[in-house]
Design an enzyme around this catalytic site. Structure first.
Site, mmCIF file in Angstrom:
data_model
loop_
_atom_site.group_PDB
_atom_site.id
_atom_site.type_symbol
_atom_site.label_atom_id
_atom_site.label_comp_id
_atom_site.label_asym_id
_atom_site.label_seq_id
_atom_site.Cartn_x
_atom_site.Cartn_y
_atom_site.Cartn_z
ATOM 1 N N GLU A 163 0.829 -1.215 0.000
ATOM 2 C CA GLU A 163 0.000 0.000 0.000
ATOM 3 C C GLU A 163 0.861 1.261 0.000
ATOM 4 O O GLU A 163 0.746 2.133 0.864
ATOM 5 C CB GLU A 163 -0.963 -0.026 1.183
ATOM 6 C CG GLU A 163 -1.923 -1.204 1.117
ATOM 7 C CD GLU A 163 -2.965 -1.237 2.224
ATOM 8 O OE1 GLU A 163 -2.941 -0.336 3.098
ATOM 9 O OE2 GLU A 163 -3.802 -2.153 2.221
ATOM 10 N N GLU B 162 -4.216 -9.095 -0.097
ATOM 11 C CA GLU B 162 -4.837 -8.839 1.205
ATOM 12 C C GLU B 162 -6.339 -8.703 1.027
ATOM 13 O O GLU B 162 -6.809 -8.000 0.122
ATOM 14 C CB GLU B 162 -4.259 -7.566 1.833
ATOM 15 C CG GLU B 162 -4.680 -7.318 3.270
ATOM 16 C CD GLU B 162 -3.911 -6.153 3.880
ATOM 17 O OE1 GLU B 162 -2.669 -6.100 3.691
ATOM 18 O OE2 GLU B 162 -4.544 -5.296 4.527
#
Length: 859
Positions: free
Chosen positions: A484, A559
């Protein structure tokens, strides 16, 4: 203690945990975990001489930081090895540390600290609280306090953020002329190391190993003193990271001509990557050789699980400026392949000879398998589609913080495999190497993740260390270069990703790379344009569209989920930090299990995904605040006790019949009122009963669950599960229990190794007079241990419990919804241990454990 005796004990302990070469090797690998002294707080007069400038945000590389590292590097004072810091009393060999605390490694001092609810009123260096920059820094630091589980370490708590370690050890005169290296598997973070007053170096990264050649500074035939300063004032992540020497330390002793550290790279190959017929085994070996003048012969032998040699090759090692190198090729005619279902391992035995005499010998465990990603078929293991049924995990555990014993790494892998899980993402850092050993041995695929997404010298060195350390592990199937990242959708992000990926491919041409991306997935710019495998964090609805636009690029769910639940709680109570266990709640970015999993289960090109997370972890108490001090994302709590949604995944991730009914059936204040009953199962049909009366039969849809509304009456809630032909294949009942009456102790293993490292994880349950677990029991339980061992931690999985994991004095812990945990560790002596648990209204119970010295054998 005489030097030879001390070395033998350490060497024996190292052998017992199975991570050294065979006993007939000239190479020694001595475990240095025992007998350290520790002091919390900096040394008097240390001042600023040990400071080291770094970028403001270590967790993420942001636009303002690009290029800044070079300027910082130029401003740094990099002291040469020698007398740096020797004016500080703690560094000096003559310093009296007798009043320092004695302890063994691994050690995390942060988990020992009390919880802090607020930042100090005037943090150091923040004299003007009205200053906007200062206020922004304070807000970020207070957010980090929450994210790190309210443990008072970091920039707001300098008194708790620096620790010193010292250790004495003897070396025999016979070691002179050999190469001695101190090898640290992991220190959090910014460590400085001295030996006998000589400065060896600084290591910033908190997640990668490092080593120092101490040969020229060692005192042969006498005592030696290691000193380590650890500075955990900075955070590398936004989650609990611990503090201290939290992984093993080794002393490795080799002849001058020997296999270099990380000097063996072994991988398997089949014709056309189809695992049929013989396997070609490639070995790349690097030797350390001070002069390179003597002819060196390298012999490599592959041994199977039965100890039988299946391939051998001998050849000279060519001299280069960097030492000696050799490329070997061996053939295994009928290999047994490694997979999660059949984790077959081989041993590569490398022998170095000069003039017919063996000067070094090292064993390397490896597996034979093929891995590939296909844009339509997804991930392929041994030529077949392998759906990733994985979880992400941070590294901390109840009772011990980040200083996780090797046995608990195995315990956690085993708990996940019982659920049907086949893959572990090491979020968000390189893992403990013993975790990878457990994954190799037990059968668990691994996405191995880099910590920092940057291209400065420190982060590139950390990435290289991760890859060369882990590339021999058959469990590792892909490298993750970041998570991220703010630069994901930018040209700068693409350039960083490309550089990191080039490093990975150069060091390991057998695996592809990904980046776990939440945002910034763009067609024309950013990481997506250069990365091998497109990683998706959440955003399930985007995947099909992305695949249609980029049918040539493989995809993986890096994820998913972020479902929030609390074990044994069936209604939200956010003021107390508890969330219902039904599995319906998630933050805005997440999904329920039955929202995300059906997509991956039916779209092979997406390769499967990793649930956030397998276990609860300290910090990030989303969506709660204080008094909640750990996350709710886990399928299990911090102790490894399953929550109810564990059984949803177990239902659909493995083939055996599963039938799980929730909630518990102790509701004295709800007689006659509706209770939502949920069933997780893979049975085709389920019939529910209350006190023997049928409440109806429902048909289970794939990847789903069943609900009933049931008017509560005490007694027995039961279910029967049937296959597609109406055959009964599973039964389950939940009963109204009596009052708490006794304690039950259930060890994961009753016999452990007497190596000073091995552990038994003991589940503590509060039961009624009929032996049934009381699902609401919260009794405080006291523990005592006699025999050759010690208690090293306690827990209960309660996300809002502020009782200590490390007790000062008597060991105790309250049960949470019927359960608690105590971790018992062996000493270096064999014998019987007796764990006694007691509570005023529950009485006393004892459990007998055994610590034995096992037979020694190869890896």
């Amino acid at each position: 203690m005489p030097a030879f005796r001390l070395g033998f004990i350490f060497f024996l302990a190292a052998l017992l945990i199975g991570n050294v070469s065979a006993a007939d090797s000239p190479r020694e690998k001595i475990l240095m975990d025992f007998g350290w002294r520790f002091h919390l707080g900096d040394a008097p007069g240390a001042g600023a001489q040990f400071d080291y400038p770094e970028v403001k945000d270590l967790a993420k590389t942001r636009p303002g930081q690009v290029g800044l590292e070079g300027a910082l590097t130029a401003a740094r004072f990099d002291p040469p090895a020698g007398d740096f810091g020797t004016d500080v009393s703690f560094v000096q060999p003559v310093f009296d540390d007798s009043d320092w605390r004695q302890l063994d490694l691994p050690h995390d001092w942060a988990v020992e600290l009390p919880f802090a609810t607020n930042a100090p009123p005037n943090p150091p260096g923040m004299t003007e609280r009205g200053d906007s920059n200062a206020a922004e820094t304070v807000r970020a630091d207070e957010k980090n306090l929450v994210g790190h589980g309210f443990k008072p370490v970091g920039p707001l708590f300098p008194q708790n953020s620096i620790g010193w370690y010292r250790k004495q050890f003897d070396l025999p005169v016979s070691d002179k002329g050999k190469v001695l290296r101190l090898d640290f598997e992991g220190v959090y973070r910014n460590s400085l190391v001295w030996l006998n007053g000589h400065f060896l170096g600084r290591h910033l990264d908190g997640y990668t190993g490092f080593r120092y050649d101490i040969s020229q500074f060692a005192n042969y035939g006498g005592k030696n003193e290691i000193v380590v300063r650890v500075d955990a004032s900075r955070f590398e992540g936004w989650f609990y990271e611990g503090a201290g020497i939290y992984r093993h330390v080794w002393l490795e002793i080799t002849p001058p001509v020997a296999i270099a550290p990380r000097g063996i790279f072994v991988w398997s190959e089949f014709s056309n990557n189809v695992p049929v017929g013989p396997a070609t085994i490639h070995v790349r070996t690097t030797l350390d050789d001070a002069n390179g003048s003597s002819p060196v012969t390298l012999t490599q032998k592959i041994v199977n699980a039965r100890g039988r040699a299946v391939a051998t090759v001998s050849q000279p090692a060519d001299a280069t400026k960097a030492g000696r190198r050799a490329e070997s090729i061996l053939c295994v005619p009928s290999p047994k392949l490694w997979s999660p279902e059949t984790p077959n391992l081989y041993r590569l035995i490398t022998t170095v000879e000069i003039g017919g005499k063996t000067v070094d010998r090292k064993e390397t465990a490896f597996g034979i398998r093929t891995i590939a990603f296909d844009p339509e078929k997804g991930f392929l293991l041994n030529g077949k589609h392998c759906l990733i049924e994985g979880v992400c995990n941070h590294q901390d555990f109840a009772g011990v913080g980040t200083a996780v014993p090797d046995a608990i790494e195995s315990y956690r892998v085993e708990k996940l495999k019982q659920m049907g899980c086949n893959a572990w993402r090491t979020a968000h850092n390189p893992p403990n190497p013993e975790l990878l050993d457990a994954c190799d041995r037990l059968g668990m695929l691994v996405m191995d993740e880099n910590r920092r997404f940057d291209t400065n010298a420190d982060t590139l060195a950390a990435l290289e260390e991760m890859i060369v350390r882990d590339r021999n592990h058959p469990s590792v199937f892909i490298w993750s270069l970041g998570n991220e990242e703010p630069l994901a959708g930018t040209g700068a992000g693409a350039r960083i990703a490309a550089m990191l990926q080039d490093v990975a491919h150069r060091l390991d041409p057998t695996r592809l790379c990904t980046v776990a991306m939440y945002g910034g997935v763009k067609d024309t710019n950013g990481i997506s344009t250069v990365i091998d495998v497109q990683g998706f964090n959440y955003h399930t609805a985007m995947i099909a569209r992305y695949h249609a636009r980029h049918p040539e690029q493989p995809i993986i769910g890096t994820e998913t989920a972020s479902t929030v639940t609390t074990r044994g709680v069936y209604a939200d109570d956010k003021q107390r930090g508890y969330l219902g266990a039904y599995g319906d709640e998630h933050p805005h970015w997440g999904a329920t299990p039955w929202e995300w999993w059906p997509f991956y289960a039916t779209h092979p090109y997406a390769s499967g995904g990793f649930v956030w997370t397998g276990f609860d972890y300290r910090g990030e108490p989303t969506p709660c605040k204080w008094p909640c001090i750990n996350s709710h994302f886990g399928l299990m709590d911090t102790c490894g006790f399953p929550k109810d949604i564990y059984y949803y995944y177990q239902s659909w991730w493995q083939d055996k019949p599963v039938l799980h009914v929730l909630p518990h059936w102790n509701w004295p204040d709800k007689i006659g009122r509706d209770i939502r009953v949920r069933v997780f199962s893979n049975c085709k049909q389920v019939e529910l009963f209350l006190n023997g009366k049928s409440l109806g039969t429902q048909t289970m849809q794939p990847d789903s669950f069943l609900d009933w509304n049931v008017k509560y009456a005490p007694g027995v809630l039961s279910a029967k599960g049937f296959d597609g032909e109406g055959k009964l294949i599973a039964e389950r009942k939940v009963e109204t229990t009596g009052a708490p009456a006794a304690i039950r102790l259930s060890p994961d293993r009753a016999t452990i190794h007497a190596d000073g490292q091995d552990c038994s994880v003991v589940k503590v349950s509060v039961v009624d007079s009929k032996g049934r677990v009381v699902p609401t029991a919260d009794d405080r339980i006291h523990f005592q241990l006699t025999g050759p061992g010690k208690i090293i931690g306690v827990g209960n999985g309660d996300p809002s419990c502020h009782e200590p994991d490390k007790c000062q004095g008597a060991w105790q812990r309250s049960a949470f919804n019927g359960h608690a945990l105590v971790i018992v560790q062996s000493s270096l002596k064999a014998g019987a241990l007796r764990l006694t648990a007691s509570s005023p209204r529950l009485g006393r119970v004892s459990l007998k454990l055994f610590a034995r010295i096992p037979a020694m054998h190869g890896i």
